[in-house]
Design a protein around this motif. Structure first.
Motif, PDB file in Angstrom:
ATOM      1  N   ALA A 268      49.434 -11.467  13.917  1.00  0.00           N
ATOM      2  CA  ALA A 268      49.361 -12.781  13.822  1.00  0.00           C
ATOM      3  C   ALA A 268      49.534 -12.942  12.258  1.00  0.00           C
ATOM      4  O   ALA A 268      48.882 -12.536  11.305  1.00  0.00           O
ATOM      5  N   ARG A 269      50.309 -14.083  11.932  1.00  0.00           N
ATOM      6  CA  ARG A 269      50.615 -14.719  10.516  1.00  0.00           C
ATOM      7  C   ARG A 269      50.413 -16.141  10.513  1.00  0.00           C
ATOM      8  O   ARG A 269      50.651 -17.059  11.453  1.00  0.00           O
ATOM      9  N   GLY A 270      49.749 -16.658   9.473  1.00  0.00           N
ATOM     10  CA  GLY A 270      49.632 -18.125   8.942  1.00  0.00           C
ATOM     11  C   GLY A 270      50.859 -18.566   8.707  1.00  0.00           C
ATOM     12  O   GLY A 270      51.879 -18.124   8.518  1.00  0.00           O
ATOM     13  N   LYS A 271      50.721 -19.984   8.318  1.00  0.00           N
ATOM     14  CA  LYS A 271      51.813 -20.749   7.914  1.00  0.00           C
ATOM     15  C   LYS A 271      52.514 -20.195   6.429  1.00  0.00           C
ATOM     16  O   LYS A 271      53.597 -20.540   6.193  1.00  0.00           O
ATOM     17  N   ASP A 272      51.712 -19.414   5.806  1.00  0.00           N
ATOM     18  CA  ASP A 272      52.155 -18.998   4.596  1.00  0.00           C
ATOM     19  C   ASP A 272      52.662 -17.511   4.841  1.00  0.00           C
ATOM     20  O   ASP A 272      53.291 -16.925   3.744  1.00  0.00           O
ATOM     21  N   GLY A 273      52.677 -17.010   5.929  1.00  0.00           N
ATOM     22  CA  GLY A 273      53.183 -15.757   5.861  1.00  0.00           C
ATOM     23  C   GLY A 273      52.595 -14.578   5.944  1.00  0.00           C
ATOM     24  O   GLY A 273      52.807 -13.558   6.317  1.00  0.00           O
ATOM     25  N   ALA A 274      51.174 -14.849   5.546  1.00  0.00           N
ATOM     26  CA  ALA A 274      50.244 -13.872   5.321  1.00  0.00           C
ATOM     27  C   ALA A 274      49.431 -13.560   6.827  1.00  0.00           C
ATOM     28  O   ALA A 274      49.310 -14.311   7.461  1.00  0.00           O
ATOM     29  N   PHE A 275      49.134 -12.354   7.011  1.00  0.00           N
ATOM     30  CA  PHE A 275      48.634 -11.887   8.281  1.00  0.00           C
ATOM     31  C   PHE A 275      47.186 -12.387   8.475  1.00  0.00           C
ATOM     32  O   PHE A 275      46.277 -12.415   7.443  1.00  0.00           O
ATOM     33  N   VAL A 276      46.843 -13.130   9.324  1.00  0.00           N
ATOM     34  CA  VAL A 276      45.654 -13.517   9.898  1.00  0.00           C
ATOM     35  C   VAL A 276      44.859 -12.443  10.716  1.00  0.00           C
ATOM     36  O   VAL A 276      43.649 -12.245  10.816  1.00  0.00           O
ATOM     37  N   LEU A 277      45.459 -11.861  11.462  1.00  0.00           N
ATOM     38  CA  LEU A 277      45.164 -10.705  12.532  1.00  0.00           C
ATOM     39  C   LEU A 277      46.096  -9.555  12.406  1.00  0.00           C
ATOM     40  O   LEU A 277      47.250  -9.659  12.335  1.00  0.00           O
ATOM     41  N   SER A 278      45.427  -8.403  12.278  1.00  0.00           N
ATOM     42  CA  SER A 278      46.409  -7.223  12.274  1.00  0.00           C
ATOM     43  C   SER A 278      45.926  -6.187  13.106  1.00  0.00           C
ATOM     44  O   SER A 278      44.525  -6.209  13.596  1.00  0.00           O
ATOM     45  N   ALA A 279      46.665  -4.930  13.467  1.00  0.00           N
ATOM     46  CA  ALA A 279      46.447  -3.867  14.115  1.00  0.00           C
ATOM     47  C   ALA A 279      45.777  -4.291  15.464  1.00  0.00           C
ATOM     48  O   ALA A 279      44.902  -3.569  16.084  1.00  0.00           O
ATOM     49  N   GLY A 280      46.256  -5.417  16.058  1.00  0.00           N
ATOM     50  CA  GLY A 280      45.647  -5.858  17.225  1.00  0.00           C
ATOM     51  C   GLY A 280      46.167  -4.886  18.552  1.00  0.00           C
ATOM     52  O   GLY A 280      47.275  -4.593  18.564  1.00  0.00           O
ATOM     53  N   VAL A 281      45.344  -4.749  19.458  1.00  0.00           N
ATOM     54  CA  VAL A 281      45.717  -3.911  20.748  1.00  0.00           C
ATOM     55  C   VAL A 281      44.855  -4.531  21.729  1.00  0.00           C
ATOM     56  O   VAL A 281      43.590  -4.650  21.878  1.00  0.00           O
ATOM     57  N   LEU A 282      45.492  -4.671  22.842  1.00  0.00           N
ATOM     58  CA  LEU A 282      45.154  -5.057  24.174  1.00  0.00           C
ATOM     59  C   LEU A 282      45.570  -3.914  25.238  1.00  0.00           C
ATOM     60  O   LEU A 282      46.644  -3.709  25.433  1.00  0.00           O
ATOM     61  N   ARG A 283      44.363  -3.684  26.060  1.00  0.00           N
ATOM     62  CA  ARG A 283      44.529  -2.720  26.863  1.00  0.00           C
ATOM     63  C   ARG A 283      44.137  -3.322  28.359  1.00  0.00           C
ATOM     64  O   ARG A 283      43.264  -3.843  28.328  1.00  0.00           O
ATOM     65  N   LEU A 284      44.997  -3.359  29.140  1.00  0.00           N
ATOM     66  CA  LEU A 284      44.841  -3.489  30.621  1.00  0.00           C
ATOM     67  C   LEU A 284      44.610  -2.396  31.609  1.00  0.00           C
ATOM     68  O   LEU A 284      45.030  -1.386  31.329  1.00  0.00           O
ATOM     69  N   ALA A 285      43.688  -2.632  32.745  1.00  0.00           N
ATOM     70  CA  ALA A 285      43.446  -2.007  33.738  1.00  0.00           C
ATOM     71  C   ALA A 285      44.704  -1.504  34.486  1.00  0.00           C
ATOM     72  O   ALA A 285      45.666  -2.446  34.647  1.00  0.00           O
TER      73      ALA A 285
END
Length: 285
Positions: A268-285
């Protein structure tokens, strides 16, 4: 120039807990409502297992043991400099209304970072029969705090990170002005840098900022909604917090299915284009 505040490497191995919590439908529903959730599964008290727990709900029952550990490991002048940096959650099964859950915490590592010291804490939660419910590796950066010697103990460098596949979808996420205050009460997580501007500025922040867990929870809700996925299917969630989210504000989430089955990369990036979340991973069953 040497930092005036410092931790000792002896805190690696320090533990806190066990701390027990009774989980009820009211708490589960309040957490979902605090995030603005509209999925009816989070409020269905007629379901056989009660309302579904938001997958990031474990942060609620983990917070008291985190505070207890900080009291044992860090003096107050250092504790208030903590900023959530990494989060790696494994759900062995979703928490449910009626559960009595017990959580313990242990400092597993310290690492030097440009901004200060990264501390990793493992939080393990079991049910009344001693069966695992959730395990979290929680990374905090203590801003402008150092420690002597080499890095010590366990420190996940990239918590489950995946390369962002081609064809990622972008999803907008709004952050209302009062969200930090609402989240604080609904999650029962009190950290004054998120609600008290005087405390926030005293620690070097420009203003109050949204909780890292709230940012991650909003992102997760948006991903699950986009996928039309059952929140009870989440088995692992990890991300780095790489920027601050002001209030009010918004960020743009990017998500794509990974090559391996039932895994999704996001950032995710903020309004200035900088990352606020990085390397995110979601794993489902």
């Amino acid at each position: 120039m040497a930092r005036s505040l410092a931790l000792t490497r002896d805190i690696v191995g320090v533990t806190a807990g066990p701390i027990a919590h009774d989980i009820d439908a009211r708490w589960l529903m309040a957490y979902a409502a605090g995030l603005g959730e509209t999925d009816a599964r989070y409020y269905d008290t007629q379901a056989p297992a009660g309302p579904a727990a938001h997958p990031l709900f474990p942060v609620c029952y983990e917070w008291p043991v985190m505070l207890a550990l900080r009291e044992r490991a860090t003096p107050e002048e250092i504790a208030i400099r903590s900023v959530h940096a990494t989060h790696d959650l494994t759900l062995h099964r979703p928490p449910r209304a009626g559960d009595t859950l017990t959580t313990t915490a242990r400092v597993t590592g310290l690492a030097h970072r440009r901004a200060g010291t990264l501390m990793i804490v493992r939080q393990e939660t079991v049910d009344a029969e001693g069966r695992p419910v959730s395990t979290t590796d929680y990374g905090s950066v203590y801003r402008d705090v150092g420690f002597e010697g080499e890095d010590s103990g366990f420190r996940p460098e990239a918590p489950g990170g995946l390369e962002m596949p081609a064809g990622a979808v972008e999803l907008p996420v709004a952050v209302p002005a009062g969200l930090a205050h609402v989240y604080t009460e609904c999650a029962r997580i009190w950290n004054p840098i998120h609600t008290d501007v005087a405390v926030a500025r005293a620690t070097g922040l420009p203003d109050i900022i949204l909780h890292g867990t709230a940012t991650l929870a909003l992102a997760l809700s948006r991903v699950l909604g986009h996928l039309a996925a059952d929140p009870r299917a989440v088995r692992r969630l990890s991300a780095r917090f790489t920027g601050m989210v002001p209030l009010p504000g918004h960020f743009t989430l990017r998500v794509a299915e990974a090559a391996e089955g039932k895994a999704f990369a996001f950032d995710a990036r903020g309004k200035d284009g900088a990352f606020v979340l990085s390397a995110g991973v979601l794993r489902l069953a």
